[in-house]
Design an enzyme around this catalytic site. Structure first.
Site, short mmCIF file in Angstrom:
data_model
loop_
_atom_site.label_atom_id
_atom_site.label_comp_id
_atom_site.label_asym_id
_atom_site.label_seq_id
_atom_site.Cartn_x
_atom_site.Cartn_y
_atom_site.Cartn_z
N LYS A 19 22.03 127.91 -36.20
CA LYS A 19 21.82 128.82 -35.07
C LYS A 19 23.13 129.47 -34.63
O LYS A 19 23.20 130.68 -34.47
CB LYS A 19 21.19 128.00 -33.93
CG LYS A 19 20.88 128.76 -32.66
CD LYS A 19 19.84 128.01 -31.84
CE LYS A 19 20.40 126.91 -30.97
NZ LYS A 19 20.96 127.39 -29.69
N ARG A 24 26.51 134.65 -34.68
CA ARG A 24 27.80 135.30 -34.94
C ARG A 24 27.71 136.25 -36.13
O ARG A 24 28.28 137.35 -36.11
CB ARG A 24 28.87 134.23 -35.18
CG ARG A 24 29.21 133.49 -33.87
CD ARG A 24 29.83 132.14 -34.17
NE ARG A 24 30.38 131.48 -33.00
CZ ARG A 24 29.67 130.76 -32.13
NH1 ARG A 24 28.36 130.64 -32.28
NH2 ARG A 24 30.25 130.17 -31.10
N GLY A 89 22.13 130.80 -24.27
CA GLY A 89 23.47 130.91 -23.70
C GLY A 89 24.43 131.61 -24.64
O GLY A 89 25.27 132.41 -24.22
N ARG A 117 22.56 128.99 -15.20
CA ARG A 117 23.76 128.43 -15.84
C ARG A 117 25.02 129.21 -15.45
O ARG A 117 24.96 130.40 -15.15
CB ARG A 117 23.56 128.40 -17.37
CG ARG A 117 22.41 127.45 -17.74
CD ARG A 117 22.13 127.42 -19.21
NE ARG A 117 23.25 126.88 -19.96
CZ ARG A 117 23.32 126.87 -21.29
NH1 ARG A 117 22.33 127.35 -22.00
NH2 ARG A 117 24.36 126.36 -21.90
N GLN A 163 31.42 129.16 -26.71
CA GLN A 163 30.79 130.41 -26.28
C GLN A 163 31.80 131.28 -25.55
O GLN A 163 31.87 132.49 -25.76
CB GLN A 163 29.58 130.12 -25.39
CG GLN A 163 28.43 129.48 -26.18
CD GLN A 163 27.27 129.07 -25.30
OE1 GLN A 163 27.37 129.09 -24.07
NE2 GLN A 163 26.18 128.68 -25.93
N ASP A 315 26.07 118.95 -28.66
CA ASP A 315 24.62 119.14 -28.74
C ASP A 315 23.90 117.88 -29.24
O ASP A 315 22.67 117.79 -29.12
CB ASP A 315 24.29 120.33 -29.65
CG ASP A 315 24.70 121.66 -28.99
OD1 ASP A 315 24.84 121.69 -27.76
OD2 ASP A 315 24.89 122.64 -29.72
N LYS A 342 23.75 122.47 -19.42
CA LYS A 342 23.07 122.99 -20.62
C LYS A 342 21.66 123.46 -20.24
O LYS A 342 21.38 123.68 -19.08
CB LYS A 342 23.05 121.90 -21.70
CG LYS A 342 24.46 121.53 -22.18
CD LYS A 342 25.05 122.67 -22.98
CE LYS A 342 26.48 122.35 -23.41
NZ LYS A 342 27.13 123.49 -24.04
N ARG A 346 21.38 117.55 -19.04
CA ARG A 346 21.07 116.61 -20.14
C ARG A 346 21.49 115.18 -19.84
O ARG A 346 20.99 114.26 -20.50
CB ARG A 346 21.67 117.11 -21.46
CG ARG A 346 20.91 118.31 -22.00
CD ARG A 346 21.41 118.77 -23.36
NE ARG A 346 20.59 119.90 -23.81
CZ ARG A 346 20.96 120.78 -24.73
NH1 ARG A 346 22.14 120.68 -25.30
NH2 ARG A 346 20.14 121.76 -25.08
C1 S3P Z 1 27.39 127.03 -28.88
C2 S3P Z 1 28.34 126.34 -28.19
C3 S3P Z 1 28.04 125.20 -27.33
C4 S3P Z 1 26.68 124.60 -27.66
C5 S3P Z 1 25.62 125.63 -27.82
C6 S3P Z 1 25.98 126.63 -28.90
C7 S3P Z 1 27.83 128.20 -29.66
O1 S3P Z 1 28.06 125.60 -25.99
O2 S3P Z 1 26.29 123.67 -26.67
O3 S3P Z 1 24.39 125.01 -28.17
O4 S3P Z 1 27.05 128.74 -30.47
O5 S3P Z 1 28.98 128.62 -29.48
P1 S3P Z 1 29.46 125.70 -25.19
O6 S3P Z 1 30.34 126.55 -26.00
O7 S3P Z 1 29.16 126.34 -23.87
O8 S3P Z 1 29.91 124.28 -25.05
#
Ligand code: S3P
Length: 429
Positions: A19, A24, A89, A117, A163, A315, A342, A346
């Site tokens: 995912k 990206r 997110g 969030r 992220q 995760d 999240k 969680r």
């Molecule tokens: C993700 C980064 C993580 C992760 C999310 C996917 C990503 O979040 O929990 O499921 O694709 O960059 P954070 O970067 O906010 O920790």
């Protein structure tokens, strides 16, 4: 969804694309010169949200099952509607970075969970770069007023978040000059690996800083997304917990910033090996083989998950809490307050559901202590609409006595629509 205990897991499989990498790859393909063909694109609803937003931004995308084709040489245009990021997110935060560097206004919206969030973490650095972002209380909906004249910044991340790091790096693509992001604990590095894989000059330095020299011109092309290791995690843990199991997962991502749960389970005595290592645009992948059962006894340090380990396990922590209830001495998770922010809180949803199944759990502000080993019993589990909670407790259901019902189980489609079908095909009763 009702689940009954299983005797073992047996099978060989490949999984839909990762995912995080799919989001990206789609964003890179949308911004690249030349066309791109993405194979084994994630089947997650979250990644479909990213494609839908890109289409609203005028990007021409053709999708045939797991193959997604981008025409390339596209200029993003102001969307006529708000961009709906659904539950994702990654879509909202990373796309905000892309939009920051474009000279128009776009609104990003999400579902109830995503709208609750925190977004201050992206608003601050993107505004430092010169974008303007309107929000209510630093939450979505976000109205991003982008600019094609962003400033280079050096930004130290207040929270370890891939992220946020990625939002800044995607914004940095259009910046004239050097954008630097400094991490305190290493988070997943897919953006850095794919940028380099597609010819964007990004450097990761020994002091955990990442630098990007812009503006970057880069060319699209083919990519096959490795199988999603976070989806694999549920089957790996279930196979470990059911001693007669034998499981082989091929073509799965093994990026060290994502696959740390494999080392944790191995340190608890799991029979896990990784073979056939290869790379695709800098992303490592290979085969995971699991022989069921645990040998040896893990010490206190192996049973404590904390500090800089947390971002690379983020995760998988609900699943590790479930697995930890079966480990002599149990496990402790600390320094993981981020889990409260999240798709659900969680720490709370894991603790409540584990207790419902008979486990002894102490909840801290930043973690959990789970006693073990405990024979779990079937229960009514509330997923709280959180895909990772639904899947972690489906694993618990396989090792429990009696039947378990997962309420709201359809939320698994957010990351892994095939989850229950594959689980049923592997489980022997
Ligand atoms: C993700 C980064 C993580 C992760 C999310 C996917 C990503 O979040 O929990 O499921 O694709 O960059 P954070 O970067 O906010 O920790």
């Amino acid at each position: 969804m009702k689940l009954t205990p299983a005797r073992l897991l047996d099978g060989r499989l490949r999984l839909p694309g990762d995912k995080s990498i799919s989001h990206r790859a789609a964003l890179i393909a949308a911004l690249a010169e030349g066309s791109s063909e993405i194979l084994n694109f994630s089947t997650a609803a979250d990644c479909a949200s990213t494609l839908a937003c890109l289409r609203e931004l005028g990007v021409s995308i053709e999708r045939k099952h797991d193959k997604v084709i981008f025409a390339g040489n596209q200029k993003l245009v102001a969307p006529r509607r708000p961009l709906d990021c659904g539950n994702s997110g990654s879509t909202l935060r990373i796309l905000a970075g892309v939009l920051a560097g474009h000279d128009f206004t776009a609104e990003l919206i999400g579902d109830e969970s995503l709208s609750s969030r925190p977004m201050r973490r992206i608003i601050e650095p993107l505004e430092m770069m010169g974008a303007k972002i309107e929000s209510t209380d630093s939450k979505a909906p976000l109205k991003v007023h982008g600019s094609n004249r962003l400033n280079p910044i050096t930004y130290k991340l207040p929270v370890a978040s891939a992220q946020v790091k990625s939002a800044i790096l995607f914004a940095g693509l259009s910046v004239k000059g050097r954008t630097t992001v400094i991490e305190t604990s290493p988070s997943r590095d897919h953006t850095e690996r794919l940028f380099n894989g597609f010819g964007v000059p990004v450097t990761t330095n020994a002091d955990l800083s990442v630098t990007l020299d812009g503006p970057a011109r880069f060319t699209g092309g083919p990519i096959t997304i490795p199988g999603d290791v976070s989806s694999a995690a549920y089957f790996v843990a279930a196979a470990m917990l059911l001693p007669e199991s034998r499981l082989i997962i091929q073509g799965v991502g093994l990026n060290p910033t994502r696959a740390a749960f494999l080392s944790v389970l191995s340190s608890w005595g799991a029979g896990i090996s990784t073979t056939d290592l290869q790379t695709e645009r800098n992303e490592p992948y290979g085969t995971i083989t699991v022989r069921g059962g645990l040998t040896g006894t893990a010490g206190d340090s192996e049973r404590t998950l904390s500090r800089s380990m947390i971002p690379s396990l983020i995760d998988e922590l609900p699943l590790l809490a479930v697995a930890g209830s079966q480990i002599p001495g149990g496990i402790q998770i600390r320094d993981a307050a981020e889990l409260r922010l999240k798709e659900s809180d969680r720490l709370a949803t894991t603790a409540t559901n584990l207790r419902a199944m008979g486990a002894e759990v102490e909840e801290f502000d930043d973690g959990l202590a789970v006693s073990g080993p405990t024979q779990l019993h079937g229960a009514l589990i509330d997923s709280h609409g959180d895909h990772r909670i639904a899947m972690a407790f489906s694993v618990a259901a396989l090792i429990a006595k009696g039947e378990t019902e997962i309420a709201g189980a359809e939320c698994v489609a957010i990351s892994f629509p095939e989850f229950f079908t594959l689980l049923e095909s592997l489980a022997k009763r």
